[in-house]
Design a protein around this motif. Sequence first.
Motif, mmCIF file in Angstrom:
data_model
loop_
_atom_site.group_PDB
_atom_site.id
_atom_site.type_symbol
_atom_site.label_atom_id
_atom_site.label_comp_id
_atom_site.label_asym_id
_atom_site.label_seq_id
_atom_site.Cartn_x
_atom_site.Cartn_y
_atom_site.Cartn_z
ATOM 1 N N ASP A 1 4.075 -5.249 -0.309
ATOM 2 C CA ASP A 1 5.339 -4.690 0.173
ATOM 3 C C ASP A 1 5.154 -4.030 1.538
ATOM 4 O O ASP A 1 6.014 -4.143 2.420
ATOM 5 C CB ASP A 1 5.891 -3.671 -0.833
ATOM 6 N N ASP A 2 4.034 -3.323 1.709
ATOM 7 C CA ASP A 2 3.764 -2.669 2.993
ATOM 8 C C ASP A 2 3.651 -3.695 4.125
ATOM 9 O O ASP A 2 4.100 -3.455 5.251
ATOM 10 C CB ASP A 2 2.469 -1.860 2.923
ATOM 11 N N ALA B 1 -2.054 -2.287 6.683
ATOM 12 C CA ALA B 1 -1.856 -2.892 5.365
ATOM 13 C C ALA B 1 -2.904 -3.959 5.088
ATOM 14 O O ALA B 1 -3.442 -4.057 3.972
ATOM 15 C CB ALA B 1 -0.451 -3.478 5.266
ATOM 16 N N ALA C 1 6.120 -5.872 8.303
ATOM 17 C CA ALA C 1 5.436 -4.919 9.176
ATOM 18 C C ALA C 1 4.891 -5.630 10.414
ATOM 19 O O ALA C 1 4.654 -6.839 10.408
ATOM 20 C CB ALA C 1 4.299 -4.234 8.433
ATOM 21 N N LEU D 1 0.665 -3.016 -1.540
ATOM 22 C CA LEU D 1 0.129 -3.486 -0.260
ATOM 23 C C LEU D 1 0.926 -4.666 0.273
ATOM 24 O O LEU D 1 1.193 -4.766 1.478
ATOM 25 C CB LEU D 1 -1.342 -3.877 -0.428
ATOM 26 N N ASN E 1 1.108 -1.019 11.823
ATOM 27 C CA ASN E 1 1.466 -0.923 10.409
ATOM 28 C C ASN E 1 0.983 -2.148 9.636
ATOM 29 O O ASN E 1 0.481 -2.028 8.511
ATOM 30 C CB ASN E 1 2.978 -0.772 10.250
#
Length: 251
Positions: free
Chosen positions: A128-129, A141, A133, A126, A137
Amino acid sequence: MSEVFPRHVLCVLGSGLELSEMQRIAAGFGGFVLDREYSGAEPDPRMPGAFEASMAAVSFDEADRDAVRSHDTVGYLLSAPLMRELAADTSRRLLAATAALLRSGAAAVKNESNGLTHGRARWLALADDAAGATDENLAAALVAAWVKRPVYDGQVLYSCGMHLLGAPEVEIEPGTRPPAPEDLPGLVAHLDTLAIYLLTDPRAREIEDGAGFRMTEDAPRWVLRTGTCDRYDEDDLFFNPYGYVRLTREQ
């Protein structure tokens, strides 16, 4: 609207990670402090049960459970009270801090302000997401990281944690009570779509009872209803001062 400001209270279990190091790492992400009164450099036998009650089953593996059982330190990190316009950015930074703590000796992490935990791999994914972003997006997350859903109260499915992002909770009437298992993925998708809309569309601040909502242009129409948070007292960490937005089926 209530004048209460939400705040993150993050429970961090250490394994060879001293409280002073927890504080140093968290401080590097801005605005997070260690609660010295409740933190302690010793294991807490209540933690396995507390983590299981926080939806550990969704993403924990046996290594995560072993890490909780073998912790030697319990730290509580606090955010400042969350001003609405800054809540999402604060939550983004705290997610990055959580990943840094896990990479530095934290055994497990759960959030006392929404009753939610994730396994180590899930927290890191999460973070990393969310890193880099933007817009939908990033909102997706943050919702996945900080919003517990779905919770069922016998009437509606609802979320807990949108207050940490500066938005109302999201709810949906399932149609059948209890909701059929095969219907749950679609109902949760509606909750998530509404949550992301509330976080990314400026018009979301002006929702009125009776307004329509669709997942897509050709999807069935739902009706939006708004209300105040009456599940929790104002001094409860779960309390949402922005209330809720509920999806009801169009008659």
